[in-house]
Design a protein around this motif. Structure first.
Motif, PDB file in Angstrom:
ATOM      1  N   ASP A 174     109.743 -74.655  23.593  1.00  0.00           N
ATOM      2  CA  ASP A 174     108.444 -75.432  23.333  1.00  0.00           C
ATOM      3  C   ASP A 174     108.395 -76.034  21.994  1.00  0.00           C
ATOM      4  O   ASP A 174     109.273 -75.853  21.106  1.00  0.00           O
ATOM      5  CB  ASP A 174     107.148 -74.249  23.111  1.00  0.00           C
ATOM      6  N   LEU A 175     107.438 -77.070  22.035  1.00  0.00           N
ATOM      7  CA  LEU A 175     107.505 -77.811  20.538  1.00  0.00           C
ATOM      8  C   LEU A 175     106.758 -76.997  19.670  1.00  0.00           C
ATOM      9  O   LEU A 175     105.413 -76.709  19.968  1.00  0.00           O
ATOM     10  CB  LEU A 175     106.793 -79.172  21.094  1.00  0.00           C
ATOM     11  N   ARG A 183      98.882 -86.084  30.357  1.00  0.00           N
ATOM     12  CA  ARG A 183      99.550 -84.772  30.571  1.00  0.00           C
ATOM     13  C   ARG A 183     100.221 -84.730  31.853  1.00  0.00           C
ATOM     14  O   ARG A 183      99.638 -84.519  32.911  1.00  0.00           O
ATOM     15  CB  ARG A 183      98.703 -83.515  30.328  1.00  0.00           C
ATOM     16  N   GLN A 203     106.715 -80.995  25.478  1.00  0.00           N
ATOM     17  CA  GLN A 203     106.075 -80.253  25.012  1.00  0.00           C
ATOM     18  C   GLN A 203     106.621 -78.841  25.298  1.00  0.00           C
ATOM     19  O   GLN A 203     106.800 -77.882  24.467  1.00  0.00           O
ATOM     20  CB  GLN A 203     104.514 -80.252  25.385  1.00  0.00           C
ATOM     21  N   SER A 208     105.532 -87.109  25.137  1.00  0.00           N
ATOM     22  CA  SER A 208     106.339 -86.335  24.164  1.00  0.00           C
ATOM     23  C   SER A 208     106.448 -84.928  24.821  1.00  0.00           C
ATOM     24  O   SER A 208     105.478 -84.163  25.399  1.00  0.00           O
ATOM     25  CB  SER A 208     105.238 -86.197  22.854  1.00  0.00           C
TER      26      SER A 208
END
Length: 259
Positions: free
Chosen positions: A161-162, A107, A133, A131
């Protein structure tokens, strides 16, 4: 020039301070192997006072070059942190920016501030397992005349946001402090607000509201695809002369459809 510290290496840490390199080449290759999100480095790496004239990254036929890379400090181990700057010498969108990263290999929180084609910009993002986020970006003032468009003074804000389905969902705000008619080389709105959902191949706007030059408003929803726009809108008190000076004065109300 590369200088490591033997005592730190024996303690499980590779320290490079200072570091000087003329050129670094990186090649990224696609792999079908499953990514290990719990991957751990065998040693901790610390870099400080690094200067790199040029970094080239290749992925297939794509090639990216950044120059004048400065790394104040970088740490990679159980946690990750980096502070530095770079220059991206693009023909139209040359970028100079400062970068800050922190987090873990899984993260990462990042912040970038700088100028893109002379436009001040700032972005914050969160990546989990490589990915995206969440992202928040601001830029402006932006004069589209510099990119062969109309004269503007746009300030842009994007927050997203995802979503659970993998699409990016959020809001977009544009403020234009230099509105005017189309025939005067300007754009006839002062503010635009919208919620959006995108899978990066197409986008859907809802809660769309544009405040026009002259005081009218247009609101509704739209779908954007490569080479196509579909919109269902409602106009309120729209003055056509505020859009084009050769049109008559109006106060239009009612539905609009763009296909």
């Amino acid at each position: 020039m590369l200088r490591s510290h033997l005592a730190a290496l024996l303690g499980g840490r590779l320290t490079l301070d200072p570091l000087r390199a003329e050129r670094i080449e990186v090649e990224l290759r696609a792999t079908s192997e499953r990514k290990d999100t719990d991957f751990k480095l065998p040693i901790r790496i610390h870099v400080a006072n690094a200067t790199i004239d040029e970094i080239e990254v290749r992925r297939g036929e794509a090639r990216y070059v950044v120059k004048e890379v400065q790394v104040e400090h970088a740490r990679l181990g159980q946690d990750l942190s980096l502070a530095g700057s770079f220059h991206y010498p693009h023909e139209r969108f040359a970028t100079r920016a400062k970068v800050e990263l922190r987090g873990t290999l899984r993260r990462i929180e990042g912040r970038v501030t700088g100028e893109v084609a002379g436009v001040p910009a700032e972005a914050r993002a969160v990546l989990v397992s490589n990915s995206l986020q969440a992202i928040e970006a601001r830029a402006g003032p932006i004069d589209l005349a510099r990119f062969d468009g109309p004269s503007t003074a746009l300030n842009a804000l994007l927050k997203a946001d995802l979503s659970p389905g993998g699409a990016l969902a959020g809001l977009l705000q544009l403020e234009n402090s230099l509105p005017g008619t189309i025939d005067s080389g300007r754009v006839p709105f002062t503010r635009l607000d919208a919620r959006f959902l995108t899978d990066f191949a197409s986008a859907r706007l809802h809660g769309l509201r544009a405040t026009l030059h002259g005081g009218g408003t247009v609101q509704g929803e739209a779908t954007l695809q490569p080479g196509a726009v579909e919109a269902k809108l409602a106009a309120s008190a729209v003055d056509l002369r505020a859009i084009h000076s050769r049109l008559r004065r109006t106060a239009l109300h009612g539905p609009l459809q763009v296909i």
